[in-house]
Scaffold this active site. Structure first.
Site, PDB file in Angstrom:
ATOM      1  N   ASP A 104     -46.187  63.744  91.643  1.00  0.00           N
ATOM      2  CA  ASP A 104     -45.683  63.300  90.445  1.00  0.00           C
ATOM      3  C   ASP A 104     -44.489  61.901  90.454  1.00  0.00           C
ATOM      4  O   ASP A 104     -44.870  61.083  89.554  1.00  0.00           O
ATOM      5  CB  ASP A 104     -45.051  64.096  89.253  1.00  0.00           C
ATOM      6  N   ASP A 152     -33.503  51.834  68.829  1.00  0.00           N
ATOM      7  CA  ASP A 152     -34.526  52.042  69.999  1.00  0.00           C
ATOM      8  C   ASP A 152     -33.604  52.545  71.277  1.00  0.00           C
ATOM      9  O   ASP A 152     -32.556  51.829  71.554  1.00  0.00           O
ATOM     10  CB  ASP A 152     -35.626  50.918  70.343  1.00  0.00           C
ATOM     11  N   ASP A 204     -35.004  52.950  74.944  1.00  0.00           N
ATOM     12  CA  ASP A 204     -35.589  52.486  76.497  1.00  0.00           C
ATOM     13  C   ASP A 204     -35.473  50.894  76.345  1.00  0.00           C
ATOM     14  O   ASP A 204     -36.240  50.517  75.386  1.00  0.00           O
ATOM     15  CB  ASP A 204     -36.796  53.169  76.647  1.00  0.00           C
TER      16      ASP A 204
END
Length: 236
Positions: free
Chosen positions: A45, A17, A19
């Site tokens: 944003d 993985d 993150d």
């Protein structure tokens, strides 16, 4: 006539993985930070990116809502050509992602490669970012979330689903068939209980900076657990 390989003749792989496992924080949100500075993303944003990055580091992937966060983050790229974003992605990697690579996870990547194992990054982040990291680390390749494009312009829509949870397991199984990988001899590394479908697919699972739910599962299953602090980034 095709000859079926025995399990011992198949390849061994390690799935990582990204993150909070390979990188401190969320790569998609780090991209948003630089895209805002570059003028690609509007001010309204960036507050969402900043909030979600903070919550990601504090809580990890506690529930499936994070997949929705990432899908919304990817949608911000709507209307931009991939060719215009590629230099920005390289900047994001060099300035934001690379300094946040956990040294001990990178060392695990290198050790697997030294043993002749294939190493695949598998992440809900955009596949282009995952491929940049994989290339720099010398990994075999990367699987990530794919944003649709029309004549080279990103539509903001996903191709299939975000590579998250059970989708990671399915992607790893498909890859294993394509490349002759023995999952019963392979490894997986993740921080999130949402990646249990992937972690339980292989023989060797390693919990990296695990959330509370994954910690309980890993301890019960007697998995290896790796924990890092922010200060460890400076020791790499």
């Amino acid at each position: 006539m095709a000859v079926n390989k025995t399990n011992n003749e198949k390849k061994v792989a390690a799935f990582f993985d990204v993150d909070n496992t390979l990188v401190r924080g969320a790569t998609t949100i780090l991209f948003g930070k630089i895209a805002f500075r570059d003028g690609t993303i509007k001010r309204r944003d960036i507050w969402r990116f900043a909030f979600e990055q903070m919550m990601f580091i504090r809580r990890g992937e506690k529930n499936n809502s994070l997949a929705g966060f990432k899908e919304r983050a990817l949608s911000v790229t709507k209307g931009y050509s991939l060719s215009s974003l590629e230099p920005l992605m390289q900047t994001v990697y060099e300035s934001e992602i690379k300094p946040r690579l956990w040294p001990k996870t990178v060392a695990a990547v290198k050790e697997h490669l030294a043993q002749g194992h294939e190493v695949w990054l598998i992440t809900a982040a955009p596949v282009e970012l995952a491929e940049l990291i994989a290339k720099d680390l010398g990994a075999t390749g990367a699987l990530g979330t794919v944003v649709a494009r029309n004549n080279g312009v990103l539509t903001g829509e996903l191709v299939g689903e975000a590579l998250h949870g059970r989708a990671k397991r399915n992607a790893a199984k498909k890859l294993a068939v394509e490349r002759g990988i023995s999952l019963s001899r392979s490894w997986a590394y993740s921080d999130s209980v949402n990646d249990l479908p992937l972690l339980t697919l292989v023989k060797h699972a390693v919990a990296v900076n695990p959330d509370k739910a994954l910690t309980r599962y890993a301890e019960a299953a007697n998995w290896d657990i790796l924990r890092f602090k922010k200060r460890d980034l400076k020791r790499g």
